[in-house]
Design a protein around this motif. Structure first.
Motif, PDB file in Angstrom:
ATOM      1  N   ARG A 146       0.827  -1.210   0.000  1.00 42.39           N
ATOM      2  CA  ARG A 146       0.000   0.000   0.000  1.00 42.39           C
ATOM      3  C   ARG A 146       0.861   1.261   0.000  1.00 42.39           C
ATOM      4  NH1 ARG A 146      -2.693  -3.391   3.486  1.00 42.39           N
ATOM      5  NH2 ARG A 146      -1.744  -2.440   5.324  1.00 42.39           N
ATOM      6  N   ASP A 150       0.983   4.434  -2.631  1.00 41.81           N
ATOM      7  CA  ASP A 150       0.837   5.839  -2.231  1.00 41.81           C
ATOM      8  C   ASP A 150       2.007   6.684  -2.736  1.00 41.81           C
ATOM      9  OD1 ASP A 150      -1.500   5.176  -0.948  1.00 41.81           O
ATOM     10  OD2 ASP A 150      -0.587   5.033   1.047  1.00 41.81           O
ATOM     11  N   ARG A 153       1.785   7.155  -6.556  1.00 42.26           N
ATOM     12  CA  ARG A 153       0.752   8.133  -6.910  1.00 42.26           C
ATOM     13  C   ARG A 153       1.224   9.555  -6.598  1.00 42.26           C
ATOM     14  NH1 ARG A 153      -4.660   7.173  -3.844  1.00 42.26           N
ATOM     15  NH2 ARG A 153      -3.218   7.575  -2.115  1.00 42.26           N
TER      16      ARG A 153
END
Length: 359
Positions: A146, A150, A153
């Protein structure tokens, strides 16, 4: 379903192991191939003996440094020869070649790229090229943690479509007797062994681990599994610090189950990581872990299995190792590894993705 896994090389490493694990465990295994941009088949089989059973599905393009238009043509030719439906690229170099090959092969070939970490995007040129490639070609981005999603992005404004945690073949990592493992690897007994399984390259924290020995009792030794361009420098450091008797370099170890079984604590003090498989393999063998709090490590490591240490707080490393060495070993740690990172779960998720995209 015919899948091509595209990697930069087939040297020993977590990214390569993940691709090979997918090749072995996928329901589409019999119709999949693995293509290495760099290196040759002999070197690949020396690094990964288990690839021998997939010999006819291992292709090495022996690419030289720099961009090669002929390699793009070779990949396009392999797509046609093997009737490839999906190219699954792993990391920055392969994503470039896969993206261009898919664009030249038409809409019938889909491109999935796994983001194993996002640190390379700190390079402005590579970040710009990644965004450009995404805008020009159709890439389905998957992050292996995860936090990696993040960071990716944040740096590119590209939102990964999915996060799939890396997994290992837990059946291949079941602990054996510590004495038997140490006999096999010619390691001393009646001492505490702190192990690190990582390439001997800059950024993996080997120097810090060696320095940490000064703050550990004399009956604590360090053992390194792996090879790389920092080996000579690390051996010189060990000699200069007078630690020859307490540091053991094994080189590349093919029986990693024996390595993990031989140690009391697994320690990975990297400056950067995505989701390293080595700590999961150690946990599957019931071994507690001390790791730097980088990448997705905190997503799989809890206080019950070990300790997280900031890569900027070296002073906390030795105390964390001492505490971890006192944690319960065995099934309590192994069951956690199976729950969070089993290869069958990872492979099933990717298989579902292949099927959905190929429709």
């Amino acid at each position: 379903m015919n899948v091509m896994h595209l990697v930069q090389h087939l040297q020993v490493g977590g990214l390569e192991k993940m691709a090979i694990t997918l090749l072995k465990n996928s329901q589409f295994s019999r119709s999949s191939i693995i293509v290495s941009l760099e290196g040759d088949r002999q070197s690949a089989f020396e690094q990964w003996p288990e690839l021998e059973e997939f010999s006819h599905r291992v292709i090495c393009l022996n690419k030289k440094p720099g961009i090669s238009l002929s390699v793009i043509a070779k990949i396009k030719s392999l797509v046609k020869e093997h009737d490839i439906d999906i190219i699954h690229s792993h990391h920055v170099g392969p994503v470039i070649y896969a993206g261009l090959a898919c664009a030249l092969s038409g809409d019938s070939v889909r491109h999935i790229s796994t983001i194993h970490d996002a640190w390379y995007l700190n390079n402005v040129k590579q970040c710009t090229f990644t965004k450009l490639l995404d805008s020009l070609t159709n890439i389905y981005w998957v992050a292996d943690a995860r936090i990696v999603a993040d960071e990716f992005r944040a740096k590119t404004a590209i939102i990964p479509e999915r996060t799939i945690l890396n997994g290992i073949d837990c059946d291949s990592f079941i602990a054996i007797s510590q004495d038997t493992a140490r006999d096999q690897l010619n390691l001393p007994k009646k001492i505490k062994l702190v192990g690190c399984a990582a390439r001997l390259i800059d950024g993996k924290g080997h120097k810090d681990l060696i320095h940490a020995l000064h703050y550990l009792p004399q009956d604590y030794h360090m053992v390194f599994a792996g090879d790389g361009d920092q080996k000579v420098g690390l051996m010189n450091l060990v000699r200069n610090l007078g630690l020859n008797e307490r540091v053991h370099f094994l080189g590349n170890v093919h029986d990693m189950r024996a390595f993990y079984s031989s140690i009391d604590v697994m320690c990975l003090y990297s400056q950067r990581e995505g989701l390293p498989l080595s700590i999961i393999e150690a946990m599957a063998c019931g071994i507690p872990v001390v790791a730097s709090d980088v990448g997705g490590i905190h997503e799989v490591l809890t206080d019950n299995e070990g300790e997280l240490v900031s890569p900027k707080e070296f002073s906390q490393l030795a105390p964390a190792i001492l505490r971890a060495s006192k944690l319960p070993h065995g099934l309590c740690i192994r069951h956690h590894a199976i729950a969070v990172a089993d290869a069958r779960t990872m492979s099933s998720k990717y298989d579902s993705l292949y099927s959905a995209l190929a429709v």
